[in-house]
Scaffold this motif. Sequence first.
Motif, PDB file in Angstrom:
ATOM      1  N   LEU A  22       0.849  -1.197   0.000  1.00  0.00           N
ATOM      2  CA  LEU A  22       0.000   0.000   0.000  1.00  0.00           C
ATOM      3  C   LEU A  22       0.887   1.249   0.000  1.00  0.00           C
ATOM      4  O   LEU A  22       1.757   1.398   0.866  1.00  0.00           O
ATOM      5  CB  LEU A  22      -0.913   0.004   1.230  1.00  0.00           C
ATOM      6  CG  LEU A  22      -1.900   1.178   1.302  1.00  0.00           C
ATOM      7  CD1 LEU A  22      -2.976   1.056   0.230  1.00  0.00           C
ATOM      8  CD2 LEU A  22      -2.545   1.256   2.682  1.00  0.00           C
ATOM      9  N   ASP A  23       0.664   2.143  -0.969  1.00  0.00           N
ATOM     10  CA  ASP A  23       1.512   3.331  -1.098  1.00  0.00           C
ATOM     11  C   ASP A  23       0.703   4.626  -1.165  1.00  0.00           C
ATOM     12  O   ASP A  23       1.154   5.638  -1.693  1.00  0.00           O
ATOM     13  CB  ASP A  23       2.402   3.211  -2.338  1.00  0.00           C
ATOM     14  CG  ASP A  23       1.593   3.060  -3.626  1.00  0.00           C
ATOM     15  OD1 ASP A  23       0.340   3.036  -3.559  1.00  0.00           O
ATOM     16  OD2 ASP A  23       2.210   2.974  -4.704  1.00  0.00           O
ATOM     17  N   ARG A  24      -0.524   4.580  -0.608  1.00  0.00           N
ATOM     18  CA  ARG A  24      -1.392   5.761  -0.646  1.00  0.00           C
ATOM     19  C   ARG A  24      -2.484   5.599   0.392  1.00  0.00           C
ATOM     20  O   ARG A  24      -2.694   4.503   0.910  1.00  0.00           O
ATOM     21  CB  ARG A  24      -2.027   5.920  -2.031  1.00  0.00           C
ATOM     22  CG  ARG A  24      -2.953   4.761  -2.417  1.00  0.00           C
ATOM     23  CD  ARG A  24      -3.327   4.782  -3.894  1.00  0.00           C
ATOM     24  NE  ARG A  24      -4.310   3.768  -4.247  1.00  0.00           N
ATOM     25  CZ  ARG A  24      -4.010   2.497  -4.474  1.00  0.00           C
ATOM     26  NH1 ARG A  24      -2.750   2.068  -4.362  1.00  0.00           N
ATOM     27  NH2 ARG A  24      -4.945   1.635  -4.814  1.00  0.00           N
ATOM     28  N   ASN A  25      -3.177   6.681   0.695  1.00  0.00           N
ATOM     29  CA  ASN A  25      -4.370   6.589   1.525  1.00  0.00           C
ATOM     30  C   ASN A  25      -5.502   6.006   0.693  1.00  0.00           C
ATOM     31  O   ASN A  25      -5.544   6.159  -0.528  1.00  0.00           O
ATOM     32  CB  ASN A  25      -4.763   7.965   2.062  1.00  0.00           C
ATOM     33  CG  ASN A  25      -3.716   8.527   3.007  1.00  0.00           C
ATOM     34  OD1 ASN A  25      -2.978   7.776   3.639  1.00  0.00           O
ATOM     35  ND2 ASN A  25      -3.642   9.837   3.120  1.00  0.00           N
ATOM     36  N   LEU A  26      -6.439   5.340   1.358  1.00  0.00           N
ATOM     37  CA  LEU A  26      -7.498   4.639   0.636  1.00  0.00           C
ATOM     38  C   LEU A  26      -8.803   4.723   1.417  1.00  0.00           C
ATOM     39  O   LEU A  26      -8.782   4.736   2.658  1.00  0.00           O
ATOM     40  CB  LEU A  26      -7.096   3.169   0.454  1.00  0.00           C
ATOM     41  CG  LEU A  26      -7.775   2.337  -0.625  1.00  0.00           C
ATOM     42  CD1 LEU A  26      -7.470   2.893  -2.009  1.00  0.00           C
ATOM     43  CD2 LEU A  26      -7.280   0.885  -0.544  1.00  0.00           C
ATOM     44  N   GLY A 216       2.473   4.877   7.687  1.00  0.00           N
ATOM     45  CA  GLY A 216       1.767   6.132   7.911  1.00  0.00           C
ATOM     46  C   GLY A 216       0.555   6.353   7.034  1.00  0.00           C
ATOM     47  O   GLY A 216      -0.140   7.361   7.167  1.00  0.00           O
ATOM     48  N   TYR A 217       0.268   5.419   6.118  1.00  0.00           N
ATOM     49  CA  TYR A 217      -0.931   5.545   5.294  1.00  0.00           C
ATOM     50  C   TYR A 217      -2.144   5.100   6.098  1.00  0.00           C
ATOM     51  O   TYR A 217      -2.032   4.292   7.026  1.00  0.00           O
ATOM     52  CB  TYR A 217      -0.809   4.694   4.025  1.00  0.00           C
ATOM     53  CG  TYR A 217       0.331   5.131   3.130  1.00  0.00           C
ATOM     54  CD1 TYR A 217       0.266   6.338   2.432  1.00  0.00           C
ATOM     55  CD2 TYR A 217       1.470   4.345   3.007  1.00  0.00           C
ATOM     56  CE1 TYR A 217       1.321   6.739   1.622  1.00  0.00           C
ATOM     57  CE2 TYR A 217       2.526   4.737   2.197  1.00  0.00           C
ATOM     58  CZ  TYR A 217       2.448   5.943   1.509  1.00  0.00           C
ATOM     59  OH  TYR A 217       3.485   6.351   0.723  1.00  0.00           O
ATOM     60  N   HIS A 218      -3.315   5.630   5.725  1.00  0.00           N
ATOM     61  CA  HIS A 218      -4.512   5.191   6.428  1.00  0.00           C
ATOM     62  C   HIS A 218      -5.572   4.711   5.442  1.00  0.00           C
ATOM     63  O   HIS A 218      -5.675   5.206   4.316  1.00  0.00           O
ATOM     64  CB  HIS A 218      -5.070   6.294   7.346  1.00  0.00           C
ATOM     65  CG  HIS A 218      -5.580   7.511   6.620  1.00  0.00           C
ATOM     66  ND1 HIS A 218      -4.895   8.703   6.591  1.00  0.00           N
ATOM     67  CD2 HIS A 218      -6.729   7.723   5.918  1.00  0.00           C
ATOM     68  CE1 HIS A 218      -5.581   9.595   5.897  1.00  0.00           C
ATOM     69  NE2 HIS A 218      -6.696   9.026   5.477  1.00  0.00           N
TER      70      HIS A 218
END
Length: 501
Positions: A22-26, A216-218
Amino acid sequence: MNHQHPEPYWRKDTHLQSYPKLDRNLKVDAVVVGGGIAGITTAYFLAKGGKKVALIEADRVLNGTTGHTTAKITAQHGLIYDELMQHFGTEYARHYYESNLKALDWIKEIGKGIDCDLREQDAYVYAETNEYLQKVQKEYDAYLELGIDGELVETIPLDIPIKQAIVMKGQAQFHPLKFFKHLIESFIELGGQVFEQTPAETIEDDTATKVITSSGYHLECNKVAICTHFPFFDGMGLYFTKMYAERSYIIGIKSEKKFPGGMYINAEDPSRSFRSVVQEGGELILIGGENHKAGQGKDTREHYEALEKCGQSVFGDTETLHRWSAQDLISVDKVPYIGTLTPKHPTIFVATGFKKWGMTTGTLSGMILSDLILGNHNIHADLYAPSRFVADPSIKHFISQNVDVAKHLVKGKLQIPFKSSGNLKSGEGGVVWHEGKKCGGYRDTDGKLHLVDNTCTHLGCETAWNQGDLTWDCPCHGSRFSPEGTVIEGPAQKPLPSIDE
């Protein structure tokens, strides 16, 4: 010992696909944390129910307990039914059987349509002593009262002298990675997303429910299902006080003696289980057992040697081709926790404590959690609700488990090392002295010394070195760490601090 393949048999030639980090907020409808049986089935059923779902896994999917199973699909969970009837009543025991039978039937239905080596087998629990003969007979009485398709027999097809055995008809076995690989692919076809190498760090559920990753992504969502073997987020549910971790061992052997079919487990301790799989080049016999609490007991290599001796006594000359171990979580009343994490966290759900029967109870978790999240009624949900706490036998086990934790907490603090770090041989680890301080040391096969503070970062118990698996294991709550201190399994979330040479 000749161990050509230290990894579990299941990994050989399964060709599991890799998924991105995972490389982004979703933002999705539901997040499922954990890429094992419970996580994959929960995600699959939610996607079938029309939800937008993200499945995240700290390592690789199907690489934890699911990938280290003996893969029996059965509602025969040792001598469980007489015990459930005695403690909780006949209706409780009947619901337990019927719920696991539903999971078994669903796996058989799906498995018949795909290539996963599904074979229907009878499952046996056998007694070798008079003490356990009586327990097997009482279990058969429970079968009769509950209407379970079973039989009490004087002999079993396996060449082992017994007193008596109880057989449950129409159970099954399969190749778990092939089966759940198909389920993951079906989940993705339904619009689901899978992210590997994405550890979940915590959950925020104040104004909105968010899973926060270690990067740190959520992931913002309406509901979260925690299916991480041990719950990575406790929410003051105190799950570490309501379960204990138990390790067991499996070897895969080759023998000239043909396996007679069926799945077998003894009633005594130490445990022994037998079944076979068909692989390229012939039949592989799986022998499991040697259970003990995680972080406690003798040198783990001795457990593998004991299984090899057992194999030779039953099958004659054998060759060990595979060996591996697994860690299982056992609840205080031996029934899994499946449902809302705590009454104060209505958007967070959990599935854990499958004992050694995760093929059925993990699948059942997916059925129950998806129903709860989708708002469907599930007649078995109350049986597995994590908020339950029944006085008999839960309080007795609750007290004994926590006394055991206190004992090992003190014992570890008083442990005196017998070696200095300089005396460790290549491939050897243990608690050692280093520059006047007690710490954990491991010298790898290249001769490099790895030093860590071996105090578990969960609640401060002293971890023990596991020479068989090359890990630091906590005897209190089952956390496991690599030789370098990286967390392999919770409840610990922080690594063991490294110590400079």
